[in-house]
Every structure is written in C-alpha cells, then in structure tokens.
Design a protein around this motif. Structure first.
Motif, PDB file in Angstrom:
ATOM      1  N   ALA A   1      19.758 -39.644 -26.638  1.00 56.21           N
ATOM      2  CA  ALA A   1      19.317 -38.919 -27.836  1.00 56.21           C
ATOM      3  C   ALA A   1      19.319 -37.415 -27.590  1.00 56.21           C
ATOM      4  N   SER A   2      18.962 -37.008 -26.375  1.00 53.24           N
ATOM      5  CA  SER A   2      18.975 -35.583 -26.037  1.00 53.24           C
ATOM      6  C   SER A   2      20.367 -34.994 -26.214  1.00 53.24           C
TER       7      SER A   2
ATOM      8  N   SER B   1      16.518 -44.908 -33.553  1.00 54.44           N
ATOM      9  CA  SER B   1      16.202 -45.947 -34.544  1.00 54.44           C
ATOM     10  C   SER B   1      16.477 -47.349 -34.013  1.00 54.44           C
ATOM     11  N   LYS B   2      17.416 -47.478 -33.077  1.00 52.55           N
ATOM     12  CA  LYS B   2      17.726 -48.774 -32.461  1.00 52.55           C
ATOM     13  C   LYS B   2      17.499 -48.702 -30.952  1.00 52.55           C
ATOM     14  N   LEU B   3      16.317 -48.230 -30.577  1.00 54.24           N
ATOM     15  CA  LEU B   3      15.994 -48.055 -29.163  1.00 54.24           C
ATOM     16  C   LEU B   3      15.909 -49.414 -28.482  1.00 54.24           C
ATOM     17  N   SER B   4      16.771 -49.641 -27.477  1.00 56.39           N
ATOM     18  CA  SER B   4      16.775 -50.928 -26.784  1.00 56.39           C
ATOM     19  C   SER B   4      16.634 -50.779 -25.277  1.00 56.39           C
ATOM     20  N   GLN B   5      16.784 -49.570 -24.774  1.00 55.07           N
ATOM     21  CA  GLN B   5      16.609 -49.337 -23.352  1.00 55.07           C
ATOM     22  C   GLN B   5      16.220 -47.883 -23.130  1.00 55.07           C
TER      23      GLN B   5
ATOM     24  N   MET C   1      11.297 -37.985 -33.342  1.00 49.90           N
ATOM     25  CA  MET C   1      11.520 -39.174 -32.514  1.00 49.90           C
ATOM     26  C   MET C   1      10.229 -39.937 -32.267  1.00 49.90           C
ATOM     27  N   LEU C   2       9.127 -39.212 -32.049  1.00 53.62           N
ATOM     28  CA  LEU C   2       7.851 -39.902 -31.798  1.00 53.62           C
ATOM     29  C   LEU C   2       7.404 -40.677 -33.036  1.00 53.62           C
ATOM     30  N   ILE C   3       7.536 -40.084 -34.218  1.00 51.37           N
ATOM     31  CA  ILE C   3       7.156 -40.791 -35.441  1.00 51.37           C
ATOM     32  C   ILE C   3       8.063 -41.995 -35.655  1.00 51.37           C
ATOM     33  N   SER C   4       9.348 -41.838 -35.351  1.00 51.42           N
ATOM     34  CA  SER C   4      10.287 -42.952 -35.515  1.00 51.42           C
ATOM     35  C   SER C   4       9.951 -44.097 -34.561  1.00 51.42           C
ATOM     36  N   ILE C   5       9.648 -43.758 -33.304  1.00 54.35           N
ATOM     37  CA  ILE C   5       9.366 -44.791 -32.297  1.00 54.35           C
ATOM     38  C   ILE C   5       8.012 -45.437 -32.536  1.00 54.35           C
ATOM     39  N   LEU C   6       6.997 -44.627 -32.844  1.00 56.25           N
ATOM     40  CA  LEU C   6       5.630 -45.131 -32.932  1.00 56.25           C
ATOM     41  C   LEU C   6       5.308 -45.727 -34.303  1.00 56.25           C
ATOM     42  N   LEU C   7       5.923 -45.201 -35.368  1.00 61.43           N
ATOM     43  CA  LEU C   7       5.557 -45.638 -36.708  1.00 61.43           C
ATOM     44  C   LEU C   7       6.732 -46.251 -37.466  1.00 61.43           C
ATOM     45  N   ASP C   8       7.645 -45.404 -37.957  1.00 61.82           N
ATOM     46  CA  ASP C   8       8.726 -45.938 -38.784  1.00 61.82           C
ATOM     47  C   ASP C   8       9.819 -44.885 -38.919  1.00 61.82           C
ATOM     48  N   SER C   9      11.060 -45.339 -38.956  1.00 60.39           N
ATOM     49  CA  SER C   9      12.190 -44.409 -39.045  1.00 60.39           C
ATOM     50  C   SER C   9      12.235 -43.696 -40.401  1.00 60.39           C
TER      51      SER C   9
ATOM     52  N   SER D   1      13.970 -58.303 -32.394  1.00 57.01           N
ATOM     53  CA  SER D   1      14.495 -59.167 -31.337  1.00 57.01           C
ATOM     54  C   SER D   1      13.889 -58.842 -29.986  1.00 57.01           C
ATOM     55  N   LEU D   2      13.609 -57.567 -29.720  1.00 54.53           N
ATOM     56  CA  LEU D   2      13.014 -57.189 -28.433  1.00 54.53           C
ATOM     57  C   LEU D   2      11.605 -57.740 -28.317  1.00 54.53           C
ATOM     58  N   LEU D   3      10.833 -57.649 -29.378  1.00 56.34           N
ATOM     59  CA  LEU D   3       9.477 -58.211 -29.372  1.00 56.34           C
ATOM     60  C   LEU D   3       9.519 -59.718 -29.191  1.00 56.34           C
ATOM     61  N   ALA D   4      10.443 -60.388 -29.858  1.00 55.38           N
ATOM     62  CA  ALA D   4      10.548 -61.847 -29.728  1.00 55.38           C
ATOM     63  C   ALA D   4      10.897 -62.234 -28.290  1.00 55.38           C
ATOM     64  N   ARG D   5      11.813 -61.510 -27.667  1.00 53.41           N
ATOM     65  CA  ARG D   5      12.206 -61.841 -26.293  1.00 53.41           C
ATOM     66  C   ARG D   5      11.059 -61.611 -25.313  1.00 53.41           C
ATOM     67  N   VAL D   6      10.407 -60.453 -25.415  1.00 55.09           N
ATOM     68  CA  VAL D   6       9.308 -60.153 -24.484  1.00 55.09           C
ATOM     69  C   VAL D   6       8.127 -61.086 -24.739  1.00 55.09           C
ATOM     70  N   GLY D   7       7.850 -61.378 -26.009  1.00 55.72           N
ATOM     71  CA  GLY D   7       6.775 -62.327 -26.308  1.00 55.72           C
ATOM     72  C   GLY D   7       7.055 -63.697 -25.722  1.00 55.72           C
ATOM     73  N   ALA D   8       8.322 -64.103 -25.740  1.00 53.59           N
ATOM     74  CA  ALA D   8       8.692 -65.399 -25.150  1.00 53.59           C
ATOM     75  C   ALA D   8       8.495 -65.392 -23.638  1.00 53.59           C
ATOM     76  N   TYR D   9       8.748 -64.253 -22.998  1.00 50.78           N
ATOM     77  CA  TYR D   9       8.544 -64.177 -21.551  1.00 50.78           C
ATOM     78  C   TYR D   9       7.092 -64.453 -21.170  1.00 50.78           C
ATOM     79  N   TYR D  10       6.162 -64.024 -22.039  1.00 50.93           N
ATOM     80  CA  TYR D  10       4.739 -64.108 -21.691  1.00 50.93           C
ATOM     81  C   TYR D  10       4.012 -65.237 -22.404  1.00 50.93           C
TER      82      TYR D  10
END
Length: 686
Positions: A373-374, A362-366, A314-322, A479-488
């Motif tokens: 996942a547990s 792989s589709k972590l959104s919240q 999970m850490l490799i998937s979240i931090l690097l690539d699935s 999409s998450l990066l685009a939304r958060v980037g737009a906020y800031y």
C-alpha cells in the motif's frame, strides 16, 4: 479547537501608511479580485466623467418675452386713437418703453407700419435664439452678449432701428442658461463605475509583497489578508463558519452511518474510534505544517504535501469499513485545506493518496499488503503532485521537492498505520485482518499446544479451515475470519484429547467404559473449556463467538442412540440431555464453521469416499442442520447453502481424490532412479 488555531494564530495587525515590520512573501500562488484596486479604478473612471449641464429654456423665454413686451407697447401707443397730437404720442411712447432714445427715433417708430414692426421683432428674437438656444455658461455670457450686439449692428436696417434694438438688447436680463445637472451627472458617473471590470490580482508563490520598512499601501494590506498573514477583520465570523462546517461534516457522517452502516451507528466505541482518528489526523496535519525545512518561502510551503492523510484512511478502512473510509477521506481533505490556509493543492493530494490507501487495504490478506500500500500511495502522490505542479506553473525545483514530499508521505503513512494498528485493535477490541493473520500463525501458543497435545484435532481443524474459507469465499463472507475461527473452534479438546476419536491412537475407546450421558457431558464440555482457554489467551471476541456457537444446540446423536439401545423406551432421559447447550450460530462465518466441522467429520468416517458419495453426504448433513434449526439465526439463504455445498465438495474431492496403485516393479524402478539422481547431484556439487 485544533482547526480554530488557523484563525487565532494570525496576530499581525498592520495599517496603511505604517512601515512593514518584516519582509512578506507569498507562501503560495493565489488569484483574487482586489476590492482596493477595483475601487481605485472606479474612482478614476468617475473623475474622467465631466459634469453634465442642461439648457434652462426659461432664460431665453424670458428674454423673448421682454422683446415682445417692448414691441407690444409700441404697437399699443401707435394704435391708440385717443391721442391726436404727434408730440403727445412721442411723449407717451417714451414713458411707456422707458428707453433712452432721441425724439426723432420715437417719431420714426410711430411711422412704421405693422408688418415692419413684426419683422423687426422677429429679427431681434432670432438673434437671441442663435446665441442663447445652444446654452450659454457663466464664463461665456459676456462674449455672447457682445455677439448679440454685433449681430444687431450687422442688420440691414436704418440707424434709428438699430438704435432701438441696441437699447432693447441692453435692457434685457442676460443670464447664463447652461446650468449644472447633478442627477444626470451622478447617473453618468455610476455608469462609468459599473463599466469598470473587477481588477484580478495574481500573486505567484515566493513573490515579494512588501519589504521591511516600506510603507504599506491598502493594496498590499489586502494581499496580505488574502494570503492569510494578517488577523481577519472579524475572527468571530471565521469561528462561526468553521463551527458550522464541522457540524455539517459531522452530520453527514452520522447520516451516512445511519443509512448504510447501522452496525457502526449503534456502536458507541466505533464513534469514539472514528472521532479519535479524525482528531489525530488534524493534529498531525498541524504538526507537519509547523515544520520549516527551507528558508525560501517557495519551498517551505511545500511541506503540506507531507501530511499523511492516507494513515487515517487506511486505519478507518481496516478497523471499521472501506466505504466509511472513503467518506472520511473526503472530509479529512477538507480539514487539510483549512489547516494549510485554504491551499487546495494539498487537499487534492491528500484526497488522492487517501483514496488509494483505502483501495490498497480493502482486501488485506497478509501483512505485506501494508507495505505494498505504501508503494501505491507513493505513486499516486507523485502523479498528483506532478499534475498540480504543471497546472500551477510551478518551477521544476519546486515540483521535484514536492514529489520528494509525496514519497515521504507514502512511507510515513504506512509506518504510522503499522505502528498504531495493534494499539487501536487492543484498545477498541476490534479484530482486523492483520490480527487474524497473526492468529493463523502455527506458532501461536494455542495452535502449538493443539498440534502437540491433540494432533488429530489439529489436522481436523486445518481441513475445516480450508473448507470454511472456500465456502465463505463462495457466499461473500469473511473468508479469513472463517478460516482462523475454524483453526480455534476445537481448542477445548486440549483438556481431554483422548476422549475424541481423531486423537485416539489405539483401538481402545474410553467412552466404552462410560455411560452415554457422561460421555455427552465430556464431549460437550470442550466448547466451554475452549472458551476458557480463548479468554486466557485473550483471543478476539469474534473468534470466541465461533468457538461458542460452532455446535449450537446440536444433538450428540451417537451417544443419544447408544442410550436408546440401553433404554429402548427412553423414559429415563430426554433428547435435550444429549444436546449442546450453546447459542446457535449468529453469523455466516460461525454457521459455515459448524457445517464444515460436521462435513469433515462425516466424510472422514466414510470407508471409500467417492465424489458422488461425498456430495450426497455433504448435502445430507447440511439438510439435517437446516431441519434441526441450527441455521435459523444466521443470515444464510438457500442459495448460499447450495454454494457452500459445492465449495465443500470441490475441496473434499481435492483431499480425497483417488490415487494410482503402482506395481511393485514400477516402485523399485522409481526408487532406483531417485538414488541415481541423488548421486549425480552430489558429484556436480563436489
């Protein structure tokens, strides 16, 4: 070095015939071909092969030749014409044949015709063949000689001829003609060895191998070696094999990254992170396998099901690539097998749990997706442990304890992932979906300041975020990066909020008192000021890149045209004086935020926005940015720009949809009904 301890910690060195220092039981079920028992079975098969003998035909040939010699001498003397006297012939025959016969016998022999002599010779040879042709061993030689004499006595001839044959047989060189054949015997024994099937040994988990004080047999020594209890005969071979295996897996990872993820391949910090995670997972596996919960060997060995391989996945998937996480999960499962002493059931559960962990995030959104996942990992672990337990014919208590380990594994994997993720994000400067979700919280300091000090800009950023998220989804961007980037993206406007139209609450505009060039400097400065605020708050680099690039080198057209009105020739300034001096968008997300920012501002300035007019404006703005070269350094295609325009229009239609104008009487009736409903609710609760 960590995996190598699996070879160096086997310090027990036992020899056959020595007493066992302790009780040994199998930690797991194994099945192997026993070289010791197979060799014993082959030796037994060899012993059962009788020595092979062959008939030496020369012995019989020599004996027949001796018989022929006697009769040849008899015939020679009988046919010799130089001897006229009978007494002389008898004397000559006796000297020639050298047999202890009486003169009467010699005289009768000289009187026999040629045919009778031939028959007598043939009879003598036939007796020898009858008893010697089948082979006579040393032990049977005396008996065979007796049988030959007996057959001579049984011949239907006169006594004188029997005496002749007895004397001849007595003078023969009787030797055994059945001799040992070492070559054929060796061939027979080799065939017997090869006919023996390899002896397979199956040892069940918990089965006793040898008790304390019992003398060790070679078969027991072999079983302990197969179980990994004894020191290997040549540890250097094990180390060489391990080193080769690690080099092989490392090379496969490098090739995979070079072929499919060149961005990770060219980033040294990502290599360090991947290596660190693999090493940490091996350390955790070693720690877990060292835990001894039960004294019973059958149950204590089940602790391998507790190894949380899904944490690394999970850490490799979240931090690097699935995709890299799936590849790494396979490798980590191999390492688990090595750590647990080649117990592949633990590797299989690690592989299944790790893959499910990758799929789950792989589709972590919240944030709660990590907790979900547990649950998925727990279900996958339990299902795998049950399947393996049934295949291995484990006892029901062992399967139940293994399933409990699988449940604990799933919980431990998520706990370790959630606990270590913030530290790894900070240490390696990686922005994960979890970090972006934290930044999207309205209680973040910068967003809170933006809401309080520049509410118009805050509202504008929220709408831009909705537009950017929808557009990013449409083209497969983050999409998450685009939304958060737009906020800031416009946080720099906090410094001078009232210089921006969306924050002006009064008709008075401070730019009316400033020159166009000065207004341009103030407006364009919000990018630099936003970047400074982002650095102070230690926002991720990907967010700062969007802040820096969301205007690119765009033209402040309003102030440029205002300057042209004052100086119609445009000789005192150039167009570059009214452009932003920032990098153009380098990513799809930054380019989408740029387009969403311009579209939201343009549509908001429309007097009566209708779907058709909004779509025309959206496509016009996108075309202007394209013609101005602002999108040339991003990866957006013409097809994607069309999808972005459609997504913008869909969201804007939802925001600026037309509303029904209710008559005043209808509004009053609605207010009255609302008041009646409120009174009714109070009475019911009272």
């Amino acid at each position: 070095m960590i995996l190598g301890t699996s070879f160096t910690n086997r310090k027990i060195d036992l020899k056959p015939g020595e007493p066992s220092p302790q009780d040994f039981r199998a930690r797991q079920r194994i099945e192997y071909v026993s070289e010791v028992l197979t060799e014993q079975a082959r030796r037994e098969a060899e012993k059962k092969v009788q020595p092979v003998y062959k008939v030496d035909e020369t012995v019989l040939e020599n004996m027949e030749e001796q018989i022929s010699t006697y009769f040849a001498k008899l015939k020679e003397v009988k046919s010799d014409s130089t001897i006229s006297e009978e007494e002389e012939r008898v004397k000559r025959l006796k000297e020639t044949m050298k047999l202890d016969l009486s003169p009467e016998v010699y005289t009768s022999l000289l009187q026999l015709d040629q045919e009778t002599l031939n028959i007598l010779e043939s009879e003598a040879k036939q007796i020898l063949r009858t008893h010697m042709e089948g082979g006579v061993s040393q032990e049977a030689l005396e008996f065979t000689q007796y049988k030959v004499f007996q057959d001579v006595e049984n011949l239907n001839i006169n006594a004188q001829l029997k005496e002749l044959l007895r004397q001849m047989v007595g003078e023969l060189d009787f030797r055994p003609n059945l001799v040992y054949d070492p070559v054929l015997t060796a061939e027979k024994r080799l065939q017997a060895r090869e006919a023996v099937e390899p002896v397979k040994v199956t040892i069940q988990q918990g089965e006793k191998i040898v008790g304390e004080g019992e003398k060790l047999t070679p078969a027991q020594i072999e079983a302990l070696q197969m179980l990994g209890v004894l020191r290997p005969k040549s540890p250097y071979k094990g180390f060489l094999g391990l080193a080769s295996f690690i080099l092989l897996t490392s090379g496969l990872v490098i090739i995979y990254l070079y072929k499919f993820h060149r961005d990770i391949y060219n980033n040294e910090s990502h290599y360090v992170l991947l290596g660190l995670l693999l090493v940490i997972m091996v350390i955790i596996a070693k720690i877990v396998t060292a835990i001894k919960i039960w004294d019973t060997s059958e149950y204590s060995g089940l602790v391998g099901y507790l190894i949380p391989t899904a944490t690394g996945s999970m850490l490799i998937s979240i931090l690097l690539d699935s995709g890299l996480a799936i590849f790494s999960t396979i490798i980590m499962s191999f390492y688990v097998a090595i750590v647990t002493g080649n117990q592949w059931q633990f590797a299989a559960v690690s592989l299944i749990g790790g893959l499910v962990g990758v799929y789950s995030v792989s589709k972590l959104s919240q944030r709660r997706d990590l907790a979900t996942a547990s649950l998925y990992i727990i279900l996958a672990n339990v299902a795998a442990i049950l399947a393996i337990g049934f295949m291995r014919h484990d006892s029901l208590p062992a399967i139940a304890i293994g399933s409990f380990m699988g449940v604990a594994n799933g919980i431990l994997s998520s706990v370790l992932t959630i606990g270590s993720l913030p530290f790894l994000e900070t240490a390696f400067g990686i922005t994960t979906a979890v970090k972006l979700l934290e930044l999207s919280n309205p209680n973040q300091p910068l967003l809170k300041r933006l809401l309080m000090e520049a509410p118009g800009t805050y509202h504008h950023s929220i709408v831009v975020g909705n537009l950017a998220e929808a557009a990013a989804d449409a083209v497969g961007a983050d999409s998450l990066l685009a939304r958060v980037g737009a906020y800031y993206h416009d946080i720099g406007k906090i410094k001078r909020p009232y210089f921006f139209i969306e924050n002006q609450l009064t008709p008075e505009n401070p730019h009316d008192k400033l020159s166009p060039s000065l207004s341009t400097l103030i407006i364009t400065a919000h990018v630099k000021e936003g970047l400074e605020l982002a650095k102070e708050e230690k926002l991720p680099k990907v967010i700062m890149d969007i802040i820096l690039q969301h205007h690119g080198t765009s033209l402040c057209s309003y102030f440029y045209h205002k300057a042209l009105e004052k100086d119609k020739d445009g000789t005192s300034f150039s167009e570059d004086d009214f452009r932003y001096d920032n990098p153009k968008p380098q990513t799809k997300e930054a380019a989408i935020v740029m387009l969403a920012d311009s579209v939201e501002a343009g549509v908001r300035s429309m007097q009566k926005p209708t779907p058709g007019r909004m779509e025309g404006l959206v496509r016009k703005i996108i075309k202007e940015k394209l013609d101005d070269g602002q999108l040339e350094e991003s990866d957006l295609t013409f097809r994607e720009l069309n999808l972005i325009a459609q997504a913008f229009v869909r969201i804007l239609n939802g925001i600026f949809h037309s509303r029904i104008e209710y008559p005043e009487t209808v509004l009053k009736e609605l207010e009255r009904r609302k008041a009646v409903d409120a009174v009714g609710r109070k009475q019911s609760t009272g």
